[in-house]
Write an enzyme that holds these catalytic residues in place. Structure first.
Site, PDB file in Angstrom:
ATOM      1  N   LEU A  50     -28.042   9.203 -24.575  1.00  0.00           N
ATOM      2  CA  LEU A  50     -28.965   8.119 -24.937  1.00  0.00           C
ATOM      3  C   LEU A  50     -29.345   7.381 -23.661  1.00  0.00           C
ATOM      4  O   LEU A  50     -28.472   7.063 -22.844  1.00  0.00           O
ATOM      5  CB  LEU A  50     -28.301   7.131 -25.905  1.00  0.00           C
ATOM      6  CG  LEU A  50     -28.302   7.450 -27.397  1.00  0.00           C
ATOM      7  CD1 LEU A  50     -27.587   6.341 -28.146  1.00  0.00           C
ATOM      8  CD2 LEU A  50     -29.701   7.631 -27.926  1.00  0.00           C
ATOM      9  N   ASP A  51     -30.636   7.100 -23.476  1.00  0.00           N
ATOM     10  CA  ASP A  51     -31.063   6.311 -22.321  1.00  0.00           C
ATOM     11  C   ASP A  51     -30.378   4.946 -22.354  1.00  0.00           C
ATOM     12  O   ASP A  51     -30.073   4.426 -23.444  1.00  0.00           O
ATOM     13  CB  ASP A  51     -32.584   6.128 -22.332  1.00  0.00           C
ATOM     14  CG  ASP A  51     -33.328   7.417 -22.023  1.00  0.00           C
ATOM     15  OD1 ASP A  51     -32.707   8.328 -21.448  1.00  0.00           O
ATOM     16  OD2 ASP A  51     -34.525   7.502 -22.354  1.00  0.00           O
ATOM     17  N   PRO A  52     -30.158   4.326 -21.197  1.00  0.00           N
ATOM     18  CA  PRO A  52     -29.426   3.049 -21.144  1.00  0.00           C
ATOM     19  C   PRO A  52     -29.956   1.974 -22.088  1.00  0.00           C
ATOM     20  O   PRO A  52     -29.172   1.261 -22.714  1.00  0.00           O
ATOM     21  CB  PRO A  52     -29.565   2.626 -19.677  1.00  0.00           C
ATOM     22  CG  PRO A  52     -29.662   3.922 -18.940  1.00  0.00           C
ATOM     23  CD  PRO A  52     -30.456   4.832 -19.841  1.00  0.00           C
ATOM     24  N   GLN A  53     -31.286   1.833 -22.206  1.00  0.00           N
ATOM     25  CA  GLN A  53     -31.834   0.762 -23.027  1.00  0.00           C
ATOM     26  C   GLN A  53     -31.954   1.118 -24.511  1.00  0.00           C
ATOM     27  O   GLN A  53     -32.303   0.269 -25.331  1.00  0.00           O
ATOM     28  CB  GLN A  53     -33.208   0.336 -22.497  1.00  0.00           C
ATOM     29  CG  GLN A  53     -33.165  -0.226 -21.075  1.00  0.00           C
ATOM     30  CD  GLN A  53     -32.222  -1.401 -20.943  1.00  0.00           C
ATOM     31  OE1 GLN A  53     -32.056  -2.196 -21.870  1.00  0.00           O
ATOM     32  NE2 GLN A  53     -31.574  -1.523 -19.779  1.00  0.00           N
ATOM     33  N   VAL A  54     -31.671   2.378 -24.845  1.00  0.00           N
ATOM     34  CA  VAL A  54     -31.720   2.812 -26.244  1.00  0.00           C
ATOM     35  C   VAL A  54     -30.362   2.570 -26.889  1.00  0.00           C
ATOM     36  O   VAL A  54     -29.324   2.859 -26.304  1.00  0.00           O
ATOM     37  CB  VAL A  54     -32.098   4.305 -26.341  1.00  0.00           C
ATOM     38  CG1 VAL A  54     -32.057   4.785 -27.795  1.00  0.00           C
ATOM     39  CG2 VAL A  54     -33.477   4.534 -25.743  1.00  0.00           C
TER      40      VAL A  54
END
Length: 293
Positions: free
Chosen positions: A37-41
């Site tokens: 998962l991307d950091p901001q997701v």
């Protein structure tokens, strides 16, 4: 400790950060995740512990469900809300309709082709695309084929200062870039766009409703509880199931091949509800690929 954990990842953390925290909390090194998962997701991050780490490749094969927000009116370098603005197409209220948006979303369902964003971990000539992007270099990106089972609007339109926002839901195969879906949707509508919010609500058969925050896991461990730990069986939800007979179970214990009337090339083999092996088809026989007995 062996099993699966559904972690509710907070914003600002990488998937690797989550694994590192759990190694400290659970005091074990044998931990991995089943889908970055991307950091901001935020949302569901499937975690495998102990023997379950042998199932990570199957966890990643399963489909995923996301919910989020798309903004029409400007594009960014990263195709999400955290990149720099690179193009603006102000949109006035009424300039696009619900029917137009719904029709455009429908064209992105089914088997489609995507070009990964420059700010992604896809490798080209041994380097990750985001490394090229950070160096200001352009490189030809590989076209990928993905499957979109559902891409639908989940709210009315919200208009503000030359922008329009709306919520969406997408059910998709592994390898799908949801932010690229947002950009492609805007292109079909004639506007710059980006993905402004994203939550993964389901992955590898695990749902957000049953996911734990890291803080909650740490508290349970301190109390001597492991209620957050799920059986190995949750790691093979993407594979067809095959119920073994007692005789077949004994054959597998000795590493022998078995004959089974199954059309699929790979199956999860169970005996009395317990996962015993992953089997691969070789001719008219099934060979043990991974055994858990």
């Amino acid at each position: 400790m062996d099993g699966m954990i559904a972690v509710n990842k907070a914003a600002g953390m990488t998937s690797h950060d989550v694994v590192g925290q759990l190694r400290r909390i659970l005091k074990t090194k044998k931990i991995g995740h089943g889908g970055t998962l991307d950091p901001q997701v935020t949302g569901v991050l499937p975690i495998a512990v102990g023997k379950a780490t042998r199932l990570i490749e199957y966890m990643q094969d399963g489909g995923k469900i996301y919910e989020g927000e798309i903004t029409l009116g400007y594009a960014t370098t990263t195709e999400d809300a955290w990149g720099e603005r690179i193009q603006e197409t102000p949109i006035q209220e009424g300039q696009v309709t619900l029917d137009q948006i719904d029709a455009a979303m429908a064209t992105l369902e089914g088997t489609i082709q995507q070009i990964p964003p420059m700010y992604s971990a896809v490798k080209v000539k041994g380097r990750k695309l985001y490394e090229y992007a950070r160096a200001g270099e352009e490189v030809e990106r590989p076209v990928r084929q993905v499957a979109i089972q559902e891409f639908s609007r989940q709210s009315e339109l919200r208009w503000e200062n030359g922008l329009v926002r709306f919520d969406f839901r997408v059910s998709c195969s592994k390898g799908t870039y949801v932010r690229t879906l947002a950009v492609d949707l805007g292109s079909r509508l004639g506007f710059s766009s980006h993905m402004s919010r994203l939550v993964r609500t389901q992955s590898a058969g695990l749902s957000l409703e049953s996911a734990y925050r890291l803080e909650a896991i740490e508290e349970l461990v301190a109390q001597g509880q492991e209620t957050f730990l799920l059986p190995l069986e949750y790691g093979v939800s993407s594979l067809p199931a095959y119920e073994l007979s007692r005789e077949e179970t004994e054959e597998l214990r000795y590493g022998r091949w078995i004959q089974a009337a199954v059309s699929q090339n790979r199956v999860a083999a169970f005996y009395e509800g317990k996962l015993l092996a992953i089997l691969e088809k070789k001719g008219d026989m099934f060979k043990p690929h991974k055994v858990f007995v």
